[in-house]
Each structure stands twice: as structure tokens, then as C-alpha cells.
Design a protein around this motif. Structure first.
Motif, PDB file in Angstrom:
ATOM      1  N   GLN A 119       0.814  -1.213   0.000  1.00  0.00           N
ATOM      2  CA  GLN A 119       0.000   0.000   0.000  1.00  0.00           C
ATOM      3  C   GLN A 119       0.850   1.267   0.000  1.00  0.00           C
ATOM      4  N   SER A 120       2.069   1.168   0.500  1.00  0.00           N
ATOM      5  CA  SER A 120       2.921   2.357   0.578  1.00  0.00           C
ATOM      6  C   SER A 120       3.406   2.801  -0.796  1.00  0.00           C
ATOM      7  N   MET A 121       3.384   1.887  -1.778  1.00  0.00           N
ATOM      8  CA  MET A 121       3.900   2.194  -3.108  1.00  0.00           C
ATOM      9  C   MET A 121       2.769   2.552  -4.070  1.00  0.00           C
ATOM     10  N   HIS A 122       3.100   3.402  -5.018  1.00  0.00           N
ATOM     11  CA  HIS A 122       2.120   3.672  -6.057  1.00  0.00           C
ATOM     12  C   HIS A 122       2.150   2.537  -7.084  1.00  0.00           C
ATOM     13  N   SER A 123       1.217   2.541  -8.013  1.00  0.00           N
ATOM     14  CA  SER A 123       1.149   1.515  -9.040  1.00  0.00           C
ATOM     15  C   SER A 123       2.459   1.454  -9.827  1.00  0.00           C
ATOM     16  N   GLN A 124       2.925   0.250 -10.089  1.00  0.00           N
ATOM     17  CA  GLN A 124       4.200  -0.027 -10.760  1.00  0.00           C
ATOM     18  C   GLN A 124       5.406   0.192  -9.852  1.00  0.00           C
ATOM     19  N   GLY A 125       5.157   0.446  -8.571  1.00  0.00           N
ATOM     20  CA  GLY A 125       6.258   0.529  -7.623  1.00  0.00           C
ATOM     21  C   GLY A 125       6.971  -0.816  -7.488  1.00  0.00           C
ATOM     22  N   VAL A 126       8.232  -0.771  -7.070  1.00  0.00           N
ATOM     23  CA  VAL A 126       9.064  -1.975  -7.002  1.00  0.00           C
ATOM     24  C   VAL A 126       9.479  -2.251  -5.563  1.00  0.00           C
ATOM     25  N   PHE A 127       9.281  -3.498  -5.149  1.00  0.00           N
ATOM     26  CA  PHE A 127       9.643  -3.944  -3.800  1.00  0.00           C
ATOM     27  C   PHE A 127      10.740  -4.992  -3.896  1.00  0.00           C
ATOM     28  N   VAL A 128      11.793  -4.812  -3.107  1.00  0.00           N
ATOM     29  CA  VAL A 128      12.878  -5.793  -3.043  1.00  0.00           C
ATOM     30  C   VAL A 128      12.956  -6.352  -1.627  1.00  0.00           C
ATOM     31  N   PHE A 135       6.266 -16.548  -0.446  1.00  0.00           N
ATOM     32  CA  PHE A 135       6.331 -15.123  -0.766  1.00  0.00           C
ATOM     33  C   PHE A 135       5.546 -14.803  -2.036  1.00  0.00           C
ATOM     34  N   THR A 136       5.609 -15.690  -3.017  1.00  0.00           N
ATOM     35  CA  THR A 136       4.840 -15.475  -4.245  1.00  0.00           C
ATOM     36  C   THR A 136       3.361 -15.308  -3.928  1.00  0.00           C
ATOM     37  N   ASP A 137       2.852 -16.163  -3.046  1.00  0.00           N
ATOM     38  CA  ASP A 137       1.441 -16.087  -2.653  1.00  0.00           C
ATOM     39  C   ASP A 137       1.143 -14.824  -1.853  1.00  0.00           C
ATOM     40  N   MET A 138       1.993 -14.504  -0.865  1.00  0.00           N
ATOM     41  CA  MET A 138       1.764 -13.319  -0.036  1.00  0.00           C
ATOM     42  C   MET A 138       1.802 -12.047  -0.877  1.00  0.00           C
ATOM     43  N   PHE A 139       2.760 -11.968  -1.784  1.00  0.00           N
ATOM     44  CA  PHE A 139       2.874 -10.787  -2.635  1.00  0.00           C
ATOM     45  C   PHE A 139       1.657 -10.666  -3.548  1.00  0.00           C
ATOM     46  N   ALA A 140       1.276 -11.789  -4.166  1.00  0.00           N
ATOM     47  CA  ALA A 140       0.159 -11.759  -5.111  1.00  0.00           C
ATOM     48  C   ALA A 140      -1.131 -11.312  -4.435  1.00  0.00           C
ATOM     49  N   TYR A 141      -1.326 -11.741  -3.207  1.00  0.00           N
ATOM     50  CA  TYR A 141      -2.539 -11.374  -2.473  1.00  0.00           C
ATOM     51  C   TYR A 141      -2.613  -9.868  -2.246  1.00  0.00           C
ATOM     52  N   GLN A 142      -1.444  -9.208  -2.229  1.00  0.00           N
ATOM     53  CA  GLN A 142      -1.399  -7.758  -2.033  1.00  0.00           C
ATOM     54  C   GLN A 142      -1.128  -7.009  -3.336  1.00  0.00           C
ATOM     55  N   GLY A 143      -1.347  -7.684  -4.468  1.00  0.00           N
ATOM     56  CA  GLY A 143      -1.253  -7.007  -5.755  1.00  0.00           C
ATOM     57  C   GLY A 143       0.147  -6.863  -6.304  1.00  0.00           C
ATOM     58  N   MET A 144       1.099  -7.664  -5.800  1.00  0.00           N
ATOM     59  CA  MET A 144       2.474  -7.594  -6.293  1.00  0.00           C
ATOM     60  C   MET A 144       2.854  -8.893  -6.987  1.00  0.00           C
ATOM     61  N   GLN A 145       3.681  -8.770  -8.012  1.00  0.00           N
ATOM     62  CA  GLN A 145       4.111  -9.928  -8.786  1.00  0.00           C
ATOM     63  C   GLN A 145       5.636  -9.957  -8.842  1.00  0.00           C
ATOM     64  N   ILE A 146       6.219 -11.117  -8.488  1.00  0.00           N
ATOM     65  CA  ILE A 146       7.674 -11.260  -8.519  1.00  0.00           C
ATOM     66  C   ILE A 146       8.169 -11.239  -9.957  1.00  0.00           C
ATOM     67  N   ARG A 160      21.010 -16.770  -0.269  1.00  0.00           N
ATOM     68  CA  ARG A 160      19.968 -15.789  -0.068  1.00  0.00           C
ATOM     69  C   ARG A 160      18.789 -16.041  -1.001  1.00  0.00           C
ATOM     70  N   LEU A 161      17.667 -15.434  -0.669  1.00  0.00           N
ATOM     71  CA  LEU A 161      16.476 -15.406  -1.522  1.00  0.00           C
ATOM     72  C   LEU A 161      16.123 -13.925  -1.701  1.00  0.00           C
ATOM     73  N   ILE A 162      16.542 -13.362  -2.822  1.00  0.00           N
ATOM     74  CA  ILE A 162      16.358 -11.939  -3.091  1.00  0.00           C
ATOM     75  C   ILE A 162      15.317 -11.785  -4.193  1.00  0.00           C
ATOM     76  N   MET A 163      14.186 -11.215  -3.832  1.00  0.00           N
ATOM     77  CA  MET A 163      13.046 -11.126  -4.747  1.00  0.00           C
ATOM     78  C   MET A 163      12.773  -9.683  -5.137  1.00  0.00           C
ATOM     79  N   VAL A 164      12.587  -9.469  -6.419  1.00  0.00           N
ATOM     80  CA  VAL A 164      12.222  -8.151  -6.949  1.00  0.00           C
ATOM     81  C   VAL A 164      10.789  -8.266  -7.462  1.00  0.00           C
TER      82      VAL A 164
END
Length: 248
Positions: free
Chosen positions: A133-142, A207-218, A237-241
Motif C-alpha cells: 500500500q505504501s507504493m504507487h502503481s508499478q512501484g518496485v519492492f525488493v 512469498f509469491t502467494d503473499m505478494f500476489a494477495y497484495q497485488g504484487m508480482q515477482i 539468499r532469496l532476493i526477490m524483486v
């Protein structure tokens, strides 16, 4: 077993800061610089550093030309971080499970397994929701997390280290759902404190599931701080963008 809010006391403890003061900061800072080169954010991009600690990494991001906001639950860490504040670097004590600024940031970062501490899956999902929610549309989370299988295979069960006259006896174990690290703190032969860290065994699928539920795609997954290919057994490590593709 640790208290379900163990991190509140431990991350504010002077023993925590003493134990981890010799972490390899140069490796961490090299990773952040390499990450910025990889992502190539526009100058002045707004970045949220989630679980920022004392702000050393936020400070580097600000020095690279970005508008950085760091949040952390530890009041002691934030008070120190605030000594670095500038017009483009700000810090707030904040619980990542609770909403923060909405649709504001271009990027959000969560470095060095600063996640997985909470008692329930819902609390972890709440934290992911805060970030999304903190990011605008097309924002990137690492997110930079430990690789569960790698950690299981290489778990060092016990060791001791002495720092400035304080002896830390560290014991590690794990079960099906968590890694545990117990830190016994002794001074002058007297046990002063006993802390137990607890980190959830989240996989790439989790993480794929948690991200997808909040509108984010790895978008990409890396296995170390040099951005090598992720291998479920061999990568440390497991580094996801991930990209925010929709509001929820």
C-alpha cells in the motif's frame, strides 16, 4: 520458546547492538550500491527502507541521490538514525504491521532477513500489505531473505564469542516452521540475559502467494548479493524483486 514479541525487547537491547556491531557492513553497502545499479531508479525516487535499524543503509541510499524514509520498531535505533536526517532522509519509529504512507513511494526495500519475526501468518501478511500500500502503481519492492534449505543444511548449532568483556553463547536449532537462535549473555561469569530469535521458514512459493494477495508480482529472483541465479539448495539468499501491478 521465545515470547511472540521477542523482537521488541531484543532489538532495543544494548546487547543486540553489541553482538551485531561487527557485521560485514562493506558487503551490505556493496550490495545496496549494486542493487541500485541493477534497478536504476530515477534520480530523486522516493524509497521506503522497511526495518531500517540505525539507518546506515538508508543513509547510503540518500547519498546516492534518492528521497529516503526509514521505519523501524526499535525506538533506540530510530533515535540514533535521526541524527543522520537531512532534507531527503527521514526516520520514523513504526510497526511494519500497521499502515504507513499510502501510494507514496516508488520503491520499498527490506534487507537482510528483517522479516519473519511475527507469531502468525496474518501479521506477516499485514506487513506485506503495509509495504504494498505504501507504493504507487508499478512501484518496485525488493525483499532480501534467507534461503531456507541452504540455512537448514548449514546450521551451526553452538558457538561462543566474546565482545568487550561480554560473552555470548549462541545455540541454533529449527523445526518444520521456524529457525531459532538463543543468545545467552554473560558478564564476569554471571548470566545476565537470555534472548531467543525466531524466524519463519518462508519459501519462494510462500512469498509469491503473499505478494500476489497484495497485488504484487515477482519479476526476478536472485540467490546472493552478486545477483547470481537462485538455486533452492545452493544459494545463500532469496532476493526477490516484485512489482506492484494492482491496488487491493
Amino acid at each position: 520458546m521465545p515470547d511472540h514479541n521477542w523482537f521488541k525487547d531484543w532489538f532495543n537491547s544494548p546487547y543486540y547492538h553489541l553482538l551485531y556491531k561487527h557485521r560485514d557492513d562493506e558487503e551490505a553497502l556493496s550490495f545496496i550500491r549494486a542493487l541500485i545499479k541493477q534497478l536504476n531508479p530515477a534520480p530523486g525516487s522516493k524509497i521506503l527502507d522497511v526495518a531500517c535499524g540505525k539507518g546506515r543503509h538508508s543513509k547510503v541510499l540518500a547519498e546516492l541521490g534518492y528521497d529516503v524514509t526509514g521505519i523501524d520498531l526499535s525506538l533506540e535505533s530510530i533515535e540514533e538514525a535521526k541524527t543522520f536526517e537531512t532534507d531527503t532522509l527521514h526516520f520514523f519509529q513504526h510497526d511494519m504491521r500497521l499502515p504507513f504512507w499510502i501510494n507514496y513511494f516508488d520503491y520499498a526495500f527490506n534487507f537482510f532477513t528483517s522479516f519473519g519475526y511475527f507469531r502468525t501468518l496474518r501479521e506477516h501478511e499485514n506487513a506485506i500489505r503495509t509495504i504494498a500500500q505504501s507504493m504507487h502503481s508499478q512501484g518496485v519492492f525488493v525483499m532480501d531473505y534467507l534461503n531456507v534449505h541452504y540455512a537448514e543444511d548449514r546450521l551451526e548449532k553452538t558457538h561462543e564469542k566474546e565482545i568487550d568483556g561480554v560473552v555470548f553463547r549462541i545455540s541454533r536449532w529449527h523445526n518444520d516452521e521456524h529457525f531459532f537462535k538463543q543468545i545467552q549473555v554473560s558478564e564476569n561469569g554471571v548470566i545476565k540475559h537470555l534472548f531467543t530469535e525466531k524466524v519463519a521458514k518462508f519459501s519462494l512459493g510462500d512469498f509469491t502467494d503473499m505478494f500476489a494477495y497484495q497485488g504484487m508480482q515477482i519479476q526476478e529472483v536472485f540467490g546472493d548479493y552478486h545477483f547470481e541465479h537462485y538455486d533452492v539448495r545452493k544459494s545463500p539468499r532469496l532476493i526477490m524483486v516484485a512489482k506492484k501491478i494492482r491496488d487491493v
